[in-house]
Design an enzyme around this catalytic site. Structure first.
Site, PDB file in Angstrom:
ATOM      1  N   HIS A  27       0.883  -1.175   0.000  1.00 36.44           N
ATOM      2  CA  HIS A  27       0.000   0.000   0.000  1.00 36.44           C
ATOM      3  C   HIS A  27       0.921   1.225   0.000  1.00 36.44           C
ATOM      4  O   HIS A  27       1.991   1.192   0.609  1.00 36.44           O
ATOM      5  CB  HIS A  27      -0.831   0.120   1.276  1.00 36.44           C
ATOM      6  CG  HIS A  27      -1.723  -1.040   1.589  1.00 36.44           C
ATOM      7  ND1 HIS A  27      -1.291  -2.146   2.243  1.00 36.44           N
ATOM      8  CD2 HIS A  27      -3.058  -1.208   1.393  1.00 36.44           C
ATOM      9  CE1 HIS A  27      -2.310  -2.976   2.428  1.00 36.44           C
ATOM     10  NE2 HIS A  27      -3.397  -2.436   1.921  1.00 36.44           N
ATOM     11  N   ASP A  71       2.266   1.975   3.399  1.00 32.93           N
ATOM     12  CA  ASP A  71       3.210   1.029   4.021  1.00 32.93           C
ATOM     13  C   ASP A  71       4.635   1.451   3.729  1.00 32.93           C
ATOM     14  O   ASP A  71       5.517   1.313   4.568  1.00 32.93           O
ATOM     15  CB  ASP A  71       3.144  -0.392   3.425  1.00 32.93           C
ATOM     16  CG  ASP A  71       1.778  -0.998   3.370  1.00 32.93           C
ATOM     17  OD1 ASP A  71       0.946  -0.645   4.205  1.00 32.93           O
ATOM     18  OD2 ASP A  71       1.563  -1.849   2.474  1.00 32.93           O
ATOM     19  N   GLU A 105      -9.012 -13.881  -1.499  1.00 35.76           N
ATOM     20  CA  GLU A 105      -8.226 -14.212  -0.295  1.00 35.76           C
ATOM     21  C   GLU A 105      -8.923 -15.323   0.499  1.00 35.76           C
ATOM     22  O   GLU A 105     -10.129 -15.235   0.777  1.00 35.76           O
ATOM     23  CB  GLU A 105      -8.073 -12.950   0.560  1.00 35.76           C
ATOM     24  CG  GLU A 105      -7.324 -13.193   1.860  1.00 35.76           C
ATOM     25  CD  GLU A 105      -6.887 -11.903   2.539  1.00 35.76           C
ATOM     26  OE1 GLU A 105      -6.467 -10.947   1.835  1.00 35.76           O
ATOM     27  OE2 GLU A 105      -6.973 -11.846   3.771  1.00 35.76           O
ATOM     28  N   HIS A 131     -10.825 -14.326   3.663  1.00 34.32           N
ATOM     29  CA  HIS A 131     -12.045 -13.573   3.337  1.00 34.32           C
ATOM     30  C   HIS A 131     -13.136 -14.521   2.848  1.00 34.32           C
ATOM     31  O   HIS A 131     -14.318 -14.340   3.153  1.00 34.32           O
ATOM     32  CB  HIS A 131     -11.768 -12.518   2.260  1.00 34.32           C
ATOM     33  CG  HIS A 131     -10.761 -11.487   2.668  1.00 34.32           C
ATOM     34  ND1 HIS A 131     -10.379 -10.453   1.852  1.00 34.32           N
ATOM     35  CD2 HIS A 131     -10.054 -11.328   3.810  1.00 34.32           C
ATOM     36  CE1 HIS A 131      -9.477  -9.705   2.466  1.00 34.32           C
ATOM     37  NE2 HIS A 131      -9.259 -10.222   3.657  1.00 34.32           N
ATOM     38  N   ASP A 183      -4.811 -13.854  -2.640  1.00 28.77           N
ATOM     39  CA  ASP A 183      -4.117 -13.508  -1.406  1.00 28.77           C
ATOM     40  C   ASP A 183      -4.087 -14.795  -0.598  1.00 28.77           C
ATOM     41  O   ASP A 183      -5.108 -15.264  -0.079  1.00 28.77           O
ATOM     42  CB  ASP A 183      -4.834 -12.379  -0.653  1.00 28.77           C
ATOM     43  CG  ASP A 183      -4.334 -11.004  -1.087  1.00 28.77           C
ATOM     44  OD1 ASP A 183      -3.543 -10.942  -2.058  1.00 28.77           O
ATOM     45  OD2 ASP A 183      -4.713  -9.996  -0.460  1.00 28.77           O
ATOM     46  N   ASP A 206     -10.209 -12.015  10.576  1.00 33.47           N
ATOM     47  CA  ASP A 206      -9.202 -12.175   9.532  1.00 33.47           C
ATOM     48  C   ASP A 206      -7.841 -12.371  10.192  1.00 33.47           C
ATOM     49  O   ASP A 206      -7.093 -11.422  10.375  1.00 33.47           O
ATOM     50  CB  ASP A 206      -9.239 -10.883   8.683  1.00 33.47           C
ATOM     51  CG  ASP A 206      -8.634 -11.045   7.310  1.00 33.47           C
ATOM     52  OD1 ASP A 206      -8.376 -12.190   6.896  1.00 33.47           O
ATOM     53  OD2 ASP A 206      -8.419 -10.015   6.645  1.00 33.47           O
ATOM     54  N   ASP A 245      -0.641 -12.634   1.725  1.00 32.74           N
ATOM     55  CA  ASP A 245      -1.223 -11.624   2.610  1.00 32.74           C
ATOM     56  C   ASP A 245      -1.393 -12.296   3.980  1.00 32.74           C
ATOM     57  O   ASP A 245      -2.506 -12.619   4.408  1.00 32.74           O
ATOM     58  CB  ASP A 245      -2.561 -11.128   2.044  1.00 32.74           C
ATOM     59  CG  ASP A 245      -3.066  -9.905   2.785  1.00 32.74           C
ATOM     60  OD1 ASP A 245      -2.431  -9.527   3.790  1.00 32.74           O
ATOM     61  OD2 ASP A 245      -4.085  -9.335   2.369  1.00 32.74           O
TER      62      ASP A 245
HETATM   63  C1  XLS Z   1      -7.475  -6.859   4.362  1.00 33.26           C
HETATM   64  C2  XLS Z   1      -7.003  -7.072   3.007  1.00 33.26           C
HETATM   65  C3  XLS Z   1      -5.870  -6.152   2.590  1.00 33.26           C
HETATM   66  C4  XLS Z   1      -5.712  -6.133   1.100  1.00 33.26           C
HETATM   67  C5  XLS Z   1      -4.890  -5.006   0.580  1.00 33.26           C
HETATM   68  O1  XLS Z   1      -8.154  -7.676   4.953  1.00 33.26           O
HETATM   69  O2  XLS Z   1      -6.662  -8.409   2.847  1.00 33.26           O
HETATM   70  O3  XLS Z   1      -4.692  -6.526   3.212  1.00 33.26           O
HETATM   71  O4  XLS Z   1      -5.180  -7.328   0.623  1.00 33.26           O
HETATM   72  O5  XLS Z   1      -5.459  -3.787   0.858  1.00 33.26           O
HETATM   73 NI    NI Z   2      -5.717  -9.224   1.170  1.00 35.12          NI
HETATM   74 NI    NI Z   3      -7.410  -9.805   4.561  1.00 32.54          NI
END
Ligand code: XLS
Ligand code: NI
Ligand code: NI
Length: 435
Positions: free
Chosen positions: A100, A103, A267, A270, A295, A306, A338
């Site tokens: 990001h 970051d 992800e 998620h 991810d 998460d 991630d």
């Molecule tokens: C948060 C997300 C984030 C994205 C990038 O839960 O996984 O890390 O991958 O903004």
């Molecule tokens: Ni992510």
């Molecule tokens: Ni995440």
């Protein structure tokens, strides 16, 4: 000065190796289904967890020991961190990373100061990319940490916040273009709500569609041709995130005319938070041509948030790779970790162990999935299971030569319909033969 003097480049030593700083399955040059493992998996390290994660949680302070980081928000420290990150990634032998904007570079006192901080760090990132050959998988904008985004960014109730988010998005796309990113991600940080009493959902979702259309327009204008990804997540930080799962995201993209320029970055944690399996989400996106990137992490069955743990479960990675291979593999995307080490795993070496484990788990998933595909048992079972659609009445229905009336006539003369078993247990046992 090296940050990890005790580690040299991690190498493949094979499944018999007991060296914790070696790959047992990931053999980058090994060919699987006509491509190297490196090109199949396109591993990527995330900057936020790996170089900014400090181990704090709602109950306790930072725990991570990071001797190279002086803990300040200075540009000097930010640049030094970039050098350390590239040393880490080079030793780990990963081809990609992701970050990001906030970051890598500190937020300044004004937008223009933030932007110039980002430009300064992009100089160092560019130098390190050239020195090592490591590439940017995707960039993104953090539009959720700063208090101005408390009500959301594109979906904020405040038009000025929308404008600020647009400015931040513009700059982040500039940086992605400059660093030759393969993609650019939009994860819906605080784009969602806690309570509908104070929320105009239609207006908010329209605004999200607007911002993403502006992003496409701007990317075309400056010639950024990386893929845009949205990343589904059902909740956290908000109670209801608008990009809740693959199906909701695809519906959103279709409704706002964004299908051509976007794919999904899916992800695992998620997926499970949304009540789906990762394989379901990959399949749902894949069948609509929208599977772009993953991810790679995992949640915990007993924890409802998460947790972003490193993936080590071979069943999970095998299922991921079955879906990814089925849909032709990655083009702009990759396997992006991630994931974060637990706050108790506070030593720098834990970063190596975690990533090596995730890479090996995915390499093994790739090998296993390829073996299952080569054997062909799953496909043969499906072909057989749906064979009534391949000729006769089924083929006529699929090609549209029937309506309710003609089918009612056909059904009249059918008698008892003979079905066959779904063979779920048989197939579960079949998969176990390859694990
Ligand atoms: C948060 C997300 C984030 C994205 C990038 O839960 O996984 O890390 O991958 O903004
Ligand atoms: Ni992510
Ligand atoms: Ni995440």
């Amino acid at each position: 000065m090296e940050a990890f003097p005790e580690v040299s480049k991690i190498k493949y030593e094979g499944p018999q190796s007991d060296n914790p700083l070696a790959f047992r399955w990931y053999n980058p040059d090994e060919i699987v289904e006509g491509k190297t493992m490196r090109d199949h998996l396109r591993f990527s390290v995330v900057y936020w967890h790996t170089f900014r994660g400090n181990g704090s949680d709602p109950f306790g302070a930072a725990t991570m020991v990071r001797p190279w980081d002086d803990g300040t928000e200075s540009l000097e420290n930010a640049k030094n961190r970039v050098r350390v990150a590239f040393e880490f990634m080079e030793k780990l032998d990963v081809p990609f990373y992701a970050f990001h904007d906030r970051d890598v570079a500190p937020e300044g006192a004004s937008l223009s100061e933030s932007n110039s901080n980002l430009d300064a760090i992009a100089d160092t990132l560019e130098e390190e990319q050239e020195r090592t050959g490591i590439k940017l998988l995707w960039g993104t904008q953090n539009m959720f940490s700063h208090p101005r985004y408390m009500h959301g960014a594109a979906t904020s109730c405040d038009a000025q916040v929308f404008a600020y988010a647009a400015a931040q998005t513009k700059k982040a796309i500039d940086i992605s273009k400059r660093l030759n990113a393969s993609g650019h991600v939009f994860w819906g940080g605080r784009e969602g709500y806690y309570n509908l009493y104070n929320t105009d959902m239609k207006r908010e979702v329209d605004h999200l569609g607007l911002l993403l259309n502006m992003a496409v327009e701007y990317a075309d204008e400056i010639g950024f041709d990386g893929m845009f990804f949205i990343e589904p997540k059902p909740k956290e930080p908000t109670k209801h995130q608008y990009d809740s799962d693959a199906a909701a995201c695809i519906n959103f993209l279709r409704a706002y005319g964004l299908m051509d320029r976007f794919q999904l970055n899916i992800e695992t944690n998620h997926a499970t938070l949304s009540g789906h399996t990762m394989m379901h989400e990959l399949e749902y996106a894949g069948m609509q041509g929208m599977l772009g990137s993953i991810d790679a992490n995992t949640g915990d069955l007993l924890l409802g948030w998460d947790t972003d743990q490193f993936p080590t479960d071979i069943y999970l990675t095998t299922r991921c790779m079955l879906a990814i291979l089925k849909y032709g593999g990655f083009t702009n995307g990759g396997v992006n970790f991630d994931a974060k080490v637990r706050r108790e795993s506070f030593e720098p070496m834990d970063l190596f162990y975690a990533h090596i484990g995730g890479m090996d788990a995915f390499a093994r998933g790739l090998i296993t999935a390829a073996a299952i595909r080569a054997d062909g048992g799953l496909e043969a079972m499906k072909t057989e299971r749906y064979s009534s659609w391949d000729s006769g009445l089924g083929a006529e229905i699929e090609t549209g030569s029937h309506g309710l009336k003609s089918l009612a006539e056909a059904a009249e003369g059918m008698g008892d319909i003979q079905l066959s078993s779904g063979r779920q247990e048989f197939l579960e046992n079949y998969i176990n033969r390859f694990i």
